[in-house]
Design an enzyme around this catalytic site. Structure first.
Site, PDB file in Angstrom:
ATOM      1  N   LYS A 176      44.062  43.142  39.817  1.00  0.00           N
ATOM      2  CA  LYS A 176      43.584  44.019  40.894  1.00  0.00           C
ATOM      3  C   LYS A 176      42.119  44.374  40.672  1.00  0.00           C
ATOM      4  O   LYS A 176      41.782  45.337  39.978  1.00  0.00           O
ATOM      5  CB  LYS A 176      44.408  45.309  40.980  1.00  0.00           C
ATOM      6  N   GLU A 248      40.486  49.720  27.954  1.00  0.00           N
ATOM      7  CA  GLU A 248      39.047  49.647  27.652  1.00  0.00           C
ATOM      8  C   GLU A 248      38.340  50.579  28.610  1.00  0.00           C
ATOM      9  O   GLU A 248      38.202  50.271  29.792  1.00  0.00           O
ATOM     10  CB  GLU A 248      38.544  48.203  27.817  1.00  0.00           C
ATOM     11  N   CYS A 282      29.589  49.689  30.015  1.00  0.00           N
ATOM     12  CA  CYS A 282      30.328  50.676  29.198  1.00  0.00           C
ATOM     13  C   CYS A 282      29.584  50.992  27.896  1.00  0.00           C
ATOM     14  O   CYS A 282      29.698  52.093  27.369  1.00  0.00           O
ATOM     15  CB  CYS A 282      31.720  50.173  28.897  1.00  0.00           C
ATOM     16  N   GLU A 381      28.858  60.031  30.661  1.00  0.00           N
ATOM     17  CA  GLU A 381      28.356  58.679  30.932  1.00  0.00           C
ATOM     18  C   GLU A 381      27.609  58.718  32.272  1.00  0.00           C
ATOM     19  O   GLU A 381      28.214  58.993  33.309  1.00  0.00           O
ATOM     20  CB  GLU A 381      29.573  57.759  31.015  1.00  0.00           C
TER      21      GLU A 381
HETATM   22  P1  NAD Z   1      37.378  53.331  37.693  1.00  0.00           P
HETATM   23  O1  NAD Z   1      38.156  53.968  36.624  1.00  0.00           O
HETATM   24  O2  NAD Z   1      36.983  54.131  38.866  1.00  0.00           O
HETATM   25  O3  NAD Z   1      38.186  52.073  38.284  1.00  0.00           O
HETATM   26  C1  NAD Z   1      38.626  51.017  37.459  1.00  0.00           C
HETATM   27  C2  NAD Z   1      39.779  50.313  38.151  1.00  0.00           C
HETATM   28  O4  NAD Z   1      40.913  51.188  38.200  1.00  0.00           O
HETATM   29  C3  NAD Z   1      39.492  49.927  39.600  1.00  0.00           C
HETATM   30  O5  NAD Z   1      40.056  48.657  39.859  1.00  0.00           O
HETATM   31  C4  NAD Z   1      40.216  51.020  40.381  1.00  0.00           C
HETATM   32  O6  NAD Z   1      40.563  50.625  41.696  1.00  0.00           O
HETATM   33  C5  NAD Z   1      41.445  51.216  39.524  1.00  0.00           C
HETATM   34  N1  NAD Z   1      42.137  52.505  39.716  1.00  0.00           N
HETATM   35  C6  NAD Z   1      41.634  53.677  40.167  1.00  0.00           C
HETATM   36  N2  NAD Z   1      42.581  54.633  40.153  1.00  0.00           N
HETATM   37  C7  NAD Z   1      43.721  54.053  39.681  1.00  0.00           C
HETATM   38  C8  NAD Z   1      45.041  54.526  39.429  1.00  0.00           C
HETATM   39  N3  NAD Z   1      45.379  55.806  39.650  1.00  0.00           N
HETATM   40  N4  NAD Z   1      45.945  53.659  38.937  1.00  0.00           N
HETATM   41  C9  NAD Z   1      45.609  52.376  38.684  1.00  0.00           C
HETATM   42  N5  NAD Z   1      44.381  51.859  38.918  1.00  0.00           N
HETATM   43  C10 NAD Z   1      43.432  52.700  39.405  1.00  0.00           C
HETATM   44  O7  NAD Z   1      36.141  52.664  36.975  1.00  0.00           O
HETATM   45  P2  NAD Z   1      34.888  51.954  37.639  1.00  0.00           P
HETATM   46  O8  NAD Z   1      34.013  52.991  38.235  1.00  0.00           O
HETATM   47  O9  NAD Z   1      35.367  50.826  38.490  1.00  0.00           O
HETATM   48  O10 NAD Z   1      34.201  51.309  36.350  1.00  0.00           O
HETATM   49  C11 NAD Z   1      33.287  51.984  35.561  1.00  0.00           C
HETATM   50  C12 NAD Z   1      33.940  52.489  34.291  1.00  0.00           C
HETATM   51  O11 NAD Z   1      34.497  51.408  33.560  1.00  0.00           O
HETATM   52  C13 NAD Z   1      32.943  53.136  33.345  1.00  0.00           C
HETATM   53  O12 NAD Z   1      33.487  54.323  32.815  1.00  0.00           O
HETATM   54  C14 NAD Z   1      32.774  52.101  32.236  1.00  0.00           C
HETATM   55  O13 NAD Z   1      32.387  52.630  30.998  1.00  0.00           O
HETATM   56  C15 NAD Z   1      34.131  51.497  32.186  1.00  0.00           C
HETATM   57  N6  NAD Z   1      34.089  50.165  31.581  1.00  0.00           N
HETATM   58  C16 NAD Z   1      34.610  50.009  30.319  1.00  0.00           C
HETATM   59  C17 NAD Z   1      34.534  48.769  29.687  1.00  0.00           C
HETATM   60  C18 NAD Z   1      35.066  48.567  28.287  1.00  0.00           C
HETATM   61  O14 NAD Z   1      35.183  47.422  27.846  1.00  0.00           O
HETATM   62  N7  NAD Z   1      35.386  49.629  27.561  1.00  0.00           N
HETATM   63  C19 NAD Z   1      33.937  47.697  30.343  1.00  0.00           C
HETATM   64  C20 NAD Z   1      33.439  47.896  31.630  1.00  0.00           C
HETATM   65  C21 NAD Z   1      33.529  49.140  32.236  1.00  0.00           C
END
Ligand code: NAD
Length: 480
Positions: A176, A248, A282, A381
């Site tokens: 997804k 992650e 991240c 962040e």
């Molecule tokens: P987000 O948490 O808003 O969304 C991530 C994913 O989760 C999306 O596909 C979203 O649609 C889905 N999602 C949202 N609510 C959900 C729920 N209740 N249940 C299941 N899925 C749900 O994050 P973002 O804004 O898309 O990405 C940025 C974040 O990702 C930053 O905090 C960044 O640090 C982190 N990130 C971490 C890594 C790592 O390897 N640690 C890598 C890349 C990004």
């Protein structure tokens, strides 16, 4: 520049179909134009994708690992053959400079090759028994059907980070991606088909939180691979029960500059870690902690590096800083900068969206000095192109400020003294410590993930560790 991405469908059981919940238009952060639309899945689509994945996964788990590896190699080759097309599409939907997208595509291809080899070499062991009539051994079995939930900052790479090791070890997947950055992954599904991947092993359902929520809860999902924010990660965890997961989540730097550092190198690394993907990484340079002894020299070098950053059209090869991906992340930058200034931070560069671009998402490269430890720039962040500088007095103080933060993903430390470097390697509460390079340095083969109890998830992406996370250790005990 490609002007459209097209109107795309869901990918379920090896075929494309419309989503029963309708369609969503997608606007490019680069151009401000509608570049296409994606199908949005309803519950029937989610059920169909999970059902297809379960059926296909049972057969795939019986295929020998050399055959699975051959398919993964073919996928890697297919990605490389279409690298320019995939990279341009990703830049159009995500906003990052084309050179960065090309690097992402190359890394995604490498992951399919590397994990194919990792899987072939994943072996168990024979275990001594206290009984003369027993023989014991272990081996690795696929966990089963995974929900793979990815963010918008590295659309293709994060897909590959789970799907490559997952396929190589015999799992099946329902992926997804966020609806507004699903085009590249959906285009890559053509490559999966061409590589001979059996239908149903990878299904793609673009969508937002509710689709992810439904997947996590679905009884047909055995495990969850999540990359995204810590806030969402916590919601998923509350919802997942006892399902296996690799999480992650968010990071907050820091890059730490000790009193004996090569300040020019540290400044270059700090600025790079803040403009890569517009700071939407991240492991970005979220906080810079500088020893007071080198503060002035470091800051002068940072400003010079910042002035060399080129904000503009990400398809232009001179551009090093593209637009932010979406309004929410730009508004967050606005909020963090305003809060920092209100609390006494001094802006040396940037701090606003630059007018004159096709969208309002082109954020000036920002340098802030005297950032208070309790300001949003320091405690959260920011996920934007900003270098927030916090001053400290000596190694103990630097360590204490670094570890005060609740997130512990990846840190960088600059020093010429191996003993001081080693102390920070051991005592920083993060998953990875990079010495004398950017927080945004990583290697395709590097085990990457959060430190235990530090709010940024668990499990590792990279190398054999992802394979171990996506498999179960099976023990056999044979009676003679
Ligand atoms: P987000 O948490 O808003 O969304 C991530 C994913 O989760 C999306 O596909 C979203 O649609 C889905 N999602 C949202 N609510 C959900 C729920 N209740 N249940 C299941 N899925 C749900 O994050 P973002 O804004 O898309 O990405 C940025 C974040 O990702 C930053 O905090 C960044 O640090 C982190 N990130 C971490 C890594 C790592 O390897 N640690 C890598 C890349 C990004």
């Amino acid at each position: 520049m490609p002007e459209t991405a097209g109107d795309v469908q869901l990918f379920i059981n090896g075929g494309y179909r419309d989503g029963s919940a309708g369609r969503q238009d997608v606007v490019s952060p680069v151009t401000g134009q509608v570049i296409g639309s994606v199908g949005i899945p309803g519950q029937d689509d989610i059920d169909a994708a999970v059902g297809a994945a379960r059926a296909a996964g049972q057969a795939w788990a019986r295929v020998n690992v050399f055959e699975r590896a051959a398919v993964c190699h073919a996928i890697g080759d297919g990605i490389t053959a279409r690298r320019e097309e995939l990279a341009r599409l990703q830049t159009l939907e995500q906003g990052k400079p084309l050179l960065e997208s090309l690097a992402d595509v190359d890394e995604a291809a490498t992951l399919f090759h590397l994990h194919a080899e990792d899987a072939v070499r994943l072996t168990g062991e024979t275990i001594s028994s206290t009984s003369s009539a027993k023989r014991m051994f272990t081996f690795y079995r696929p966990v089963g059907t995974w929900a793979i939930i990815t963010p918008w900052n590295f659309p293709l790479l994060m897909f590959a980070e789970f799907v490559a090791p997952g396929l190589a070890t015999g799992n099946s997947h329902v992926v997804k991606p966020p609806a507004h950055t699903a085009f590249t992954v959906l285009r890559a599904t053509q490559i999966l088909r061409d590589a001979g991947l059996p239908d149903g092993l990878v299904n793609v359902l673009p969508g937002e939180g509710p689709t992810g929520h439904a997947l996590v809860q679905h009884p047909g999902i055995d495990a969850i691979g999540f990359i995204g924010s810590s806030a969402t990660g916590a919601k998923i965890q509350a919802n997942a029960g006892l399902k296996r997961s690799i999480m992650e989540c968010s990071g907050n730097g820091p890059l730490v500059v000790l009193s004996d550092a090569d300040v020019a190198a540290a400044a270059k690394a700090a600025v790079y870690g803040a403009y890569l993907c517009s700071g939407q990484v991240c492991c970005a340079t979220e906080r810079v902690l500088v020893d007071r002894a080198v503060h002035d020299a470091f800051l002068e070098a940072v400003v010079a590096e910042a002035d060399a950053v080129r904000l503009g059209d990400p398809f232009d090869e001179e551009t090093t800083l593209g637009p932010l991906n979406n309004e929410a992340v730009a508004a967050k930058m606005d909020r963090h900068v305003a809060d920092g200034e209100a609390r006494g931070a001094k802006l040396l560069r940037g701090g606003r969206r630059q007018p004159g671009h096709p969208t309002d998402l082109y954020y000036e490269f920002t340098v802030a000095d005297k950032v208070p430890a309790d300001s949003l720039l320091a405690t959260e962040e920011s996920f934007g192109p900003v270098v927030p500088v916090i001053t400290a007095d000596g190694d103990d103080d630097l360590l204490q400020i670094a570890n005060r933060d609740r997130l512990g993903l990846q840190a960088a430390v600059f020093t010429r003294d191996i003993s001081r470097a080693y102390r920070f390697i051991e005592e920083l509460a993060v998953g990875q410590v990079v010495v004398n390079d950017s927080t945004c340095w990583w290697d395709v083969n590097m085990p990457f993930g959060g430190a235990g109890g530090r709010g940024t998830g668990w499990g590792r992406i990279g190398g054999k560790h992802t394979l171990l996370g996506m498999t179960d250790l099976r023990t056999a005990a044979i009676s003679l």
